[in-house]
Motif scaffolding. Structure first.
Motif, PDB file in Angstrom:
ATOM      1  N   PRO A  55       7.286  85.361  88.829  1.00 49.38           N
ATOM      2  CA  PRO A  55       8.315  85.022  87.764  1.00 49.38           C
ATOM      3  C   PRO A  55       7.840  85.451  86.645  1.00 49.38           C
ATOM      4  N   HIS A  56       8.690  85.780  85.592  1.00 48.22           N
ATOM      5  CA  HIS A  56       8.086  85.859  84.461  1.00 48.22           C
ATOM      6  C   HIS A  56       8.269  84.756  83.221  1.00 48.22           C
ATOM      7  N   TRP A  57       9.199  83.849  83.604  1.00 50.30           N
ATOM      8  CA  TRP A  57       9.250  82.652  82.511  1.00 50.30           C
ATOM      9  C   TRP A  57       9.083  81.480  83.311  1.00 50.30           C
ATOM     10  N   LEU A  58       8.366  80.396  83.018  1.00 52.69           N
ATOM     11  CA  LEU A  58       8.309  79.248  83.601  1.00 52.69           C
ATOM     12  C   LEU A  58       8.521  78.170  82.380  1.00 52.69           C
ATOM     13  N   GLY A  59       9.032  77.051  82.360  1.00 53.60           N
ATOM     14  CA  GLY A  59       8.681  76.244  81.330  1.00 53.60           C
ATOM     15  C   GLY A  59       9.015  74.733  81.913  1.00 53.60           C
ATOM     16  N   PHE A  72      -1.796  44.892  81.211  1.00 58.53           N
ATOM     17  CA  PHE A  72      -0.780  45.955  82.154  1.00 58.53           C
ATOM     18  C   PHE A  72      -0.433  46.995  81.207  1.00 58.53           C
ATOM     19  N   ARG A  73      -0.062  48.339  81.647  1.00 51.76           N
ATOM     20  CA  ARG A  73       0.364  49.378  80.892  1.00 51.76           C
ATOM     21  C   ARG A  73       1.601  50.061  81.677  1.00 51.76           C
ATOM     22  N   PHE A  74       2.798  50.067  81.151  1.00 48.27           N
ATOM     23  CA  PHE A  74       4.038  50.754  82.066  1.00 48.27           C
ATOM     24  C   PHE A  74       4.323  51.882  81.358  1.00 48.27           C
ATOM     25  N   TRP A  75       4.482  53.121  82.018  1.00 49.63           N
ATOM     26  CA  TRP A  75       5.006  54.268  81.655  1.00 49.63           C
ATOM     27  C   TRP A  75       5.941  55.020  82.539  1.00 49.63           C
ATOM     28  N   THR A  76       6.725  55.846  81.852  1.00 54.49           N
ATOM     29  CA  THR A  76       7.825  56.559  82.793  1.00 54.49           C
ATOM     30  C   THR A  76       7.959  58.006  81.874  1.00 54.49           C
ATOM     31  N   THR A  77       8.250  59.145  82.690  1.00 48.81           N
ATOM     32  CA  THR A  77       8.591  60.345  82.370  1.00 48.81           C
ATOM     33  C   THR A  77       9.390  61.012  83.174  1.00 48.81           C
ATOM     34  N   LEU A  78      10.506  61.542  82.255  1.00 51.98           N
ATOM     35  CA  LEU A  78      11.572  62.086  82.728  1.00 51.98           C
ATOM     36  C   LEU A  78      11.276  63.799  82.381  1.00 51.98           C
ATOM     37  N   ARG A  79      11.210  64.544  83.307  1.00 55.65           N
ATOM     38  CA  ARG A  79      10.828  65.989  83.137  1.00 55.65           C
ATOM     39  C   ARG A  79      11.678  66.938  83.863  1.00 55.65           C
ATOM     40  N   GLY A  80      12.140  67.908  83.118  1.00 47.88           N
ATOM     41  CA  GLY A  80      12.919  69.012  83.571  1.00 47.88           C
ATOM     42  C   GLY A  80      12.060  70.270  83.454  1.00 47.88           C
ATOM     43  N   ARG A  81      11.968  71.206  84.691  1.00 48.34           N
ATOM     44  CA  ARG A  81      11.309  72.383  84.808  1.00 48.34           C
ATOM     45  C   ARG A  81      12.090  73.228  85.496  1.00 48.34           C
ATOM     46  N   GLY A  82      11.540  74.543  85.282  1.00 48.16           N
ATOM     47  CA  GLY A  82      12.451  75.711  85.713  1.00 48.16           C
ATOM     48  C   GLY A  82      11.685  77.024  85.665  1.00 48.16           C
ATOM     49  N   GLN A  83      12.221  77.966  86.266  1.00 49.40           N
ATOM     50  CA  GLN A  83      11.892  79.328  86.124  1.00 49.40           C
ATOM     51  C   GLN A  83      13.058  80.143  86.221  1.00 49.40           C
ATOM     52  N   ASP A  84      12.790  81.357  85.725  1.00 46.78           N
ATOM     53  CA  ASP A  84      14.013  82.566  85.651  1.00 46.78           C
ATOM     54  C   ASP A  84      13.987  83.192  86.978  1.00 46.78           C
TER      55      ASP A  84
END
Length: 153
Positions: A55-59, A72-84
């Motif tokens: 692929p050319h583009w990934l992000g 205690f330590r709480f964490w959360t991540t919402l991630r969007g990822r893709g490629q062309d």
């Protein structure tokens, strides 16, 4: 923020070159936004032709919330990822075909209990249950959920 440039030789058969940029911004004490953008090229060393499977583009773009308490330590991540989209040529197919680009959302949750135990839950490709195999080496799995516990010594 950072930028890296990479160059890889693959047993004298192919060369991959690319540039990747990373960006991270603390919005407030517990809130962070981060993003990556990568451009890659791969060529056949013998012919000089572009390898169509790369692929050319990934992000990706992500939002993270991180909160610490006494033990205690709480964490959360919402991630969007893709490629062309990319063109590929399968070994069993005479004509090359196009693989559509994709963009998916992932969600991670975690709880660190003291310094030795972490509990986590991950969901990848939250809104798509289809599994897509579009070359022998590149695939995008459908929705996957994982839960686990990590012990640190």
């Amino acid at each position: 923020m950072g930028v890296s440039i990479e160059y890889h030789d693959n047993i004298d058969e192919a060369t991959m070159k690319g540039i990747e940029s990373e960006f991270s911004l603390d919005l407030a004490e517990n809130h962070r936004i981060s993003a990556t953008l990568t451009y890659m090229e791969a060529t056949n060393d013998e012919t000089g032709d572009r390898l169509e499977r790369s692929p050319h583009w990934l992000g990706s773009i992500a939002y993270t919330y991180d909160q610490s308490f006494d033990r205690f330590r709480f964490w959360t991540t919402l991630r969007g990822r893709g490629q062309d989209d990319i063109y590929i040529g399968e070994y069993s197919v005479d004509e090359p075909r196009e693989v559509s680009g994709f963009f998916v959302w992932d969600l991670s949750l975690g709880l660190d209990i003291g310094t030795h135990v972490s509990l986590f839950a991950n969901g990848t490709n939250l809104f798509d249950s289809d599994y897509r195999e579009f070359t022998y080496t590149r695939y995008q799995p459908g929705r996957v959920f994982l839960i686990g516990c990590e012990f640190k010594i």
